[in-house]
Design a protein around this motif. Structure first.
Motif, PDB file in Angstrom:
ATOM      1  N   ILE A  87     -64.330 -89.305  11.361  1.00  0.00           N
ATOM      2  CA  ILE A  87     -63.363 -90.403  11.278  1.00  0.00           C
ATOM      3  C   ILE A  87     -62.739 -90.617  12.659  1.00  0.00           C
ATOM      4  O   ILE A  87     -62.590 -91.744  13.130  1.00  0.00           O
ATOM      5  CB  ILE A  87     -62.260 -90.098  10.236  1.00  0.00           C
ATOM      6  CG1 ILE A  87     -62.851 -90.088   8.830  1.00  0.00           C
ATOM      7  CG2 ILE A  87     -61.124 -91.126  10.327  1.00  0.00           C
ATOM      8  CD1 ILE A  87     -61.895 -89.625   7.755  1.00  0.00           C
ATOM      9  N   LEU A  88     -62.414 -89.497  13.317  1.00  0.00           N
ATOM     10  CA  LEU A  88     -61.821 -89.564  14.654  1.00  0.00           C
ATOM     11  C   LEU A  88     -62.799 -90.230  15.634  1.00  0.00           C
ATOM     12  O   LEU A  88     -62.407 -91.078  16.447  1.00  0.00           O
ATOM     13  CB  LEU A  88     -61.466 -88.148  15.119  1.00  0.00           C
ATOM     14  CG  LEU A  88     -60.566 -87.997  16.326  1.00  0.00           C
ATOM     15  CD1 LEU A  88     -59.257 -88.735  16.130  1.00  0.00           C
ATOM     16  CD2 LEU A  88     -60.281 -86.520  16.594  1.00  0.00           C
ATOM     17  N   VAL A 130     -55.809 -87.067  13.185  1.00  0.00           N
ATOM     18  CA  VAL A 130     -56.353 -88.355  12.753  1.00  0.00           C
ATOM     19  C   VAL A 130     -55.238 -89.348  12.452  1.00  0.00           C
ATOM     20  O   VAL A 130     -55.314 -90.522  12.826  1.00  0.00           O
ATOM     21  CB  VAL A 130     -57.294 -88.188  11.536  1.00  0.00           C
ATOM     22  CG1 VAL A 130     -57.513 -89.505  10.827  1.00  0.00           C
ATOM     23  CG2 VAL A 130     -58.638 -87.646  12.000  1.00  0.00           C
ATOM     24  N   CYS A 131     -54.170 -88.871  11.791  1.00  0.00           N
ATOM     25  CA  CYS A 131     -53.037 -89.764  11.492  1.00  0.00           C
ATOM     26  C   CYS A 131     -52.431 -90.318  12.780  1.00  0.00           C
ATOM     27  O   CYS A 131     -52.160 -91.521  12.878  1.00  0.00           O
ATOM     28  CB  CYS A 131     -51.977 -89.033  10.667  1.00  0.00           C
ATOM     29  SG  CYS A 131     -52.524 -88.726   8.980  1.00  0.00           S
ATOM     30  N   CYS A 149     -54.319 -96.341  17.411  1.00  0.00           N
ATOM     31  CA  CYS A 149     -55.273 -97.456  17.377  1.00  0.00           C
ATOM     32  C   CYS A 149     -54.599 -98.720  16.867  1.00  0.00           C
ATOM     33  O   CYS A 149     -54.858 -99.813  17.372  1.00  0.00           O
ATOM     34  CB  CYS A 149     -56.462 -97.118  16.485  1.00  0.00           C
ATOM     35  SG  CYS A 149     -57.591 -95.973  17.261  1.00  0.00           S
ATOM     36  N   HIS A 150     -53.722 -98.547  15.888  1.00  0.00           N
ATOM     37  CA  HIS A 150     -53.028 -99.700  15.318  1.00  0.00           C
ATOM     38  C   HIS A 150     -52.117-100.339  16.370  1.00  0.00           C
ATOM     39  O   HIS A 150     -52.072-101.554  16.518  1.00  0.00           O
ATOM     40  CB  HIS A 150     -52.217 -99.254  14.102  1.00  0.00           C
ATOM     41  CG  HIS A 150     -51.701-100.406  13.293  1.00  0.00           C
ATOM     42  ND1 HIS A 150     -52.551-101.326  12.711  1.00  0.00           N
ATOM     43  CD2 HIS A 150     -50.444-100.798  12.987  1.00  0.00           C
ATOM     44  CE1 HIS A 150     -51.818-102.233  12.082  1.00  0.00           C
ATOM     45  NE2 HIS A 150     -50.543-101.945  12.242  1.00  0.00           N
ATOM     46  N   VAL A 152     -61.569 -85.725  22.527  1.00  0.00           N
ATOM     47  CA  VAL A 152     -60.613 -84.955  21.711  1.00  0.00           C
ATOM     48  C   VAL A 152     -61.321 -84.406  20.472  1.00  0.00           C
ATOM     49  O   VAL A 152     -61.180 -83.226  20.128  1.00  0.00           O
ATOM     50  CB  VAL A 152     -59.406 -85.826  21.304  1.00  0.00           C
ATOM     51  CG1 VAL A 152     -58.553 -85.134  20.250  1.00  0.00           C
ATOM     52  CG2 VAL A 152     -58.556 -86.155  22.528  1.00  0.00           C
ATOM     53  N   ALA A 153     -62.124 -85.252  19.820  1.00  0.00           N
ATOM     54  CA  ALA A 153     -62.867 -84.811  18.634  1.00  0.00           C
ATOM     55  C   ALA A 153     -63.814 -83.664  19.000  1.00  0.00           C
ATOM     56  O   ALA A 153     -63.950 -82.694  18.247  1.00  0.00           O
ATOM     57  CB  ALA A 153     -63.652 -85.973  18.033  1.00  0.00           C
ATOM     58  N   GLY A 154     -64.443 -83.768  20.180  1.00  0.00           N
ATOM     59  CA  GLY A 154     -65.354 -82.725  20.636  1.00  0.00           C
ATOM     60  C   GLY A 154     -64.655 -81.391  20.838  1.00  0.00           C
ATOM     61  O   GLY A 154     -65.151 -80.340  20.426  1.00  0.00           O
ATOM     62  N   VAL A 155     -63.492 -81.430  21.454  1.00  0.00           N
ATOM     63  CA  VAL A 155     -62.713 -80.208  21.682  1.00  0.00           C
ATOM     64  C   VAL A 155     -62.359 -79.564  20.338  1.00  0.00           C
ATOM     65  O   VAL A 155     -62.503 -78.343  20.147  1.00  0.00           O
ATOM     66  CB  VAL A 155     -61.431 -80.512  22.499  1.00  0.00           C
ATOM     67  CG1 VAL A 155     -60.529 -79.297  22.557  1.00  0.00           C
ATOM     68  CG2 VAL A 155     -61.797 -80.937  23.920  1.00  0.00           C
ATOM     69  N   LEU A 156     -61.928 -80.366  19.386  1.00  0.00           N
ATOM     70  CA  LEU A 156     -61.574 -79.853  18.060  1.00  0.00           C
ATOM     71  C   LEU A 156     -62.798 -79.261  17.353  1.00  0.00           C
ATOM     72  O   LEU A 156     -62.725 -78.193  16.743  1.00  0.00           O
ATOM     73  CB  LEU A 156     -60.983 -80.980  17.202  1.00  0.00           C
ATOM     74  CG  LEU A 156     -59.600 -81.495  17.606  1.00  0.00           C
ATOM     75  CD1 LEU A 156     -59.253 -82.763  16.839  1.00  0.00           C
ATOM     76  CD2 LEU A 156     -58.521 -80.441  17.371  1.00  0.00           C
TER      77      LEU A 156
END
Length: 264
Positions: free
Chosen positions: A34-35, A178-179, A185-186, A231-235
Motif C-alpha cells: 500500500i505504501l 501508512v496513515c 499524499c492527500h 521508506v517502504a524498502g527500509v521497513l
C-alpha cells in the motif's frame, strides 16, 4: 464510518492471528505494498508519468538498511538514523532516473523506467565481485530488527494482560506509517504542487504555456514518489531480516502499477 474502519484495523491482527501468525505477516507485506502504491500514485496518478521500474526505489531503501544495519560491513546504525538516509537515497535515484527521461512520454518513458528497474536489480545481483558490496544473489541476512523505545520489534511484547507477537508489533508500526503517508499524499494532492502535477497530466503543453516549470515539477514527482518507495524498502528490510535481489523483480513493479490503476 472512519472510526469503525480504524477500530477494525486495530483489532485485525488479533482476528488474523487466531488463524496463525502467517496471516499477520502477509497483511504486513500488503501494507508495505500500500505504501509503495501511494508513492507510485504520485508519479503515475498525479503527474501522469507511466513508470514501470518503481521497485528499484524499494530495492534502494531495502539495501540501504541491509548494508548499514547488518554484520556485512559491521555497521549497526539505529533504524531512525537509516530511515532518512534510505529515503534520501531513493529520492536521489528518483531524480537521477527522472532527469534523462524528461523529454519522453507514454510508452517510451515506461520502457526506460523499466530498464532502470532492471539495471538496479542486476547491479544488486552482481555487486559481489571484485569487491563484495551487496553479497550478490546470496542476499544479506542477519539484519538488525527495528527498535522502538528500546524494544526490538523482533521480540514479542508482554504487556502482562496481553502478549503481542513480533508480527503484530510490526503491523501497528506499518499502519502508523501508512496513515501518515495517506495524510501526506492527500495534502500534496491539494497543494499547489499537486495541482501543478495534475495540470501536467491533463495537458503538458498547456501547463507549460501557463508558466509552470514542468521540468522541475516532473523531477519533484519522481523524487517524492521514490522517497515513499525508499521508506517502504527500509521497513521491509527491518521486518524481513533478509534481502536478496529476487524480491525486486519486474513482476513486483507491474503489480504496483496494477494496484495504482485498479485503485484509481
Amino acid at each position: 464510518g472512519m472510526v469503525l474502519v480504524g477500530l477494525a484495523l486495530l483489532v485485525l491482527p488479533f482476528v488474523l492471528s487466531s488463524a496463525g501468525t502467517t496471516w499477520v505477516r502477509i497483511t504486513n507485506l500488503a501494507i508495505l505494498f500500500i505504501l509503495l502504491s501511494l508513492g507510485l500514485n504520485i508519479v503515475v496518478g498525479f503527474a501522469g508519468l507511466l513508470a514501470l521500474g518503481y521497485i528499484a526505489f524499494y530495492a534502494v531503501g531495502a539495501y540501504a538498511y541491509a548494508l548499514l544495519a547488518s554484520p556485512h560491513f559491521g555497521l549497526h546504525l539505529p533504524f531512525w538514523a537509516i530511515l532518512p538516509i534510505g529515503a534520501a537515497l531513493a529520492a536521489l535515484f528518483g531524480v537521477l532516473l527522472g532527469a534523462p527521461t524528461l523529454k519522453l512520454r507514454g510508452d517510451y518513458l515506461a520502457i526506460v523506467t523499466l530498464g532502470f528497474g532492471e539495471i538496479i536489480r542486476v547491479s544488486m545481483n552482481n555487486m559481489d565481485q571484485p569487491y563484495n558490496i551487496t553479497n550478490g544473489p546470496k542476499g544479506l541476512g542477519q539484519i538488525d530488527p527495528l527498535v522502538v523505545w528500546g524494544h526490538p520489534l523482533s521480540k514479542p511484547l508482554d504487556l502482562g494482560w496481553l502478549n503481542l507477537p513480533s508480527v503484530t508489533l510490526y503491523y501497528y508500526l506499518f499502519l502508523v506509517v501508512v496513515c501518515l503517508s495517506v495524510v501526506m499524499c492527500h495534502r500534496l494532492e491539494q497543494s499547489r504542487i499537486g495541482r501543478a502535477w495534475m495540470a501536467i497530466r491533463e495537458d503538458e503543453l498547456a501547463a507549460k504555456a501557463m508558466g509552470l516549470n514542468t521540468r522541475n515539477l516532473k523531477l519533484m514527482a519522481f523524487g517524492m514518489g521514490a522517497m515513499f518507495g525508499g521508506v517502504a524498502g527500509v521497513l521491509f528490510s527491518a521486518f524481513q531480516g533478509f534481502v536478496s535481489p529476487e524480491s525486486f523483480s519486474l513482476m513486483e513493479s507491474v503489480m504496483i502499477v496494477a494496484m495504482v490503476v485498479l485503485g484509481g
